[in-house]
Write an enzyme that holds these catalytic residues in place. Structure first.
Site, PDB file in Angstrom:
ATOM      1  N   HIS A  48     -32.640 -15.303   0.381  1.00  0.00           N
ATOM      2  CA  HIS A  48     -33.226 -16.498  -0.239  1.00  0.00           C
ATOM      3  C   HIS A  48     -32.107 -17.373  -0.802  1.00  0.00           C
ATOM      4  O   HIS A  48     -31.072 -16.881  -1.245  1.00  0.00           O
ATOM      5  CB  HIS A  48     -34.196 -16.084  -1.351  1.00  0.00           C
ATOM      6  N   GLU A 120     -35.343 -23.009   4.645  1.00  0.00           N
ATOM      7  CA  GLU A 120     -35.392 -23.579   3.297  1.00  0.00           C
ATOM      8  C   GLU A 120     -34.329 -24.675   3.173  1.00  0.00           C
ATOM      9  O   GLU A 120     -33.153 -24.359   3.019  1.00  0.00           O
ATOM     10  CB  GLU A 120     -35.025 -22.547   2.241  1.00  0.00           C
TER      11      GLU A 120
END
Length: 202
Positions: A48, A120
């Site tokens: 992430h 992302e």
């Protein structure tokens, strides 16, 4: 385990936000894959943007975690994406290609077919900014093409690529309607029942 039990028989699966690449050892504070399996996890998020930004994750550590996840019977959701500085200096595709080639190398075709990728755009997380549908589709299409080059066109066609940059009820329909966006990795909106339920029920 309580959450896993509550989800039994439903379409929902449990996942974790991070995992270490060793089964056991003197790694105080890390989460072993066996711990996640015992808790009932099916998925684990790897790489992430916040893990990369604040905790030193690299394409190398992402690759080790991804492989360990598969070895441990967990399905990895591997996050990639460019920062604002990288986008503004026209390095978006260069960054994405490196993250795919180095972070997701060495998988069997079966593993590559099962994994999930989350794009992302780091500049659109928690900032209120969202990539335009054109920017998102462009990035997803590029990622899919790279999987086709590294593995096979068939795997590229089947792999699930999620969009994870400030997904909200207001932009969900348009984003999810794009050809190369297969779902959403929802952050802040998942903490608000009304917002999240609208996204889930789209």
């Amino acid at each position: 385990a309580i959450v896993a039990e509550a989800l039994q028989g439903s379409a929902l699966k449990m996942g974790a936000q991070n995992m270490y690449w060793e089964d056991k050892g003197a790694f105080t504070g890390e989460i072993a894959p066996g711990m996640l399996k015992d808790a009932g996890c099916v998925y684990v998020i790897i790489g992430h943007s916040e893990r990369r930004q604040y905790f030193g994750e690299t394409d190398g550590t992402v690759n080790k975690k991804m492989k360990k996840a598969f070895q441990s019977g967990l399905l990895p959701i591997v996050c990639i994406g460019e920062t604002l500085a990288e986008r503004e200096s026209d390095k978006t595709f260069q960054v994405l290609e490196r993250q795919v080639r180095e972070g997701m190398s060495g998988l069997s075709n079966e593993e590559a077919n099962k994994m999930v990728v989350a794009y992302e755009p780091v500049w659109a997380i928690g900032t209120g900014k969202t990539a335009t549908p054109q920017q998102a589709e462009e990035a997803h299409k590029f990622i899919r093409q790279k999987f086709g080059e590294i593995y096979s066109p068939a795997i590229a066609e089947e792999i699930r690529i999620l969009y994870g940059g400030s997904v909200k009820p207001e932009n969900c329909k348009e984003l999810m309607g794009l050809a190369n966006i297969d779902g959403a990795l929802v952050g802040g909106a998942s903490l608000e029942v009304e917002s999240f339920s609208k996204i889930v029920n789209y």
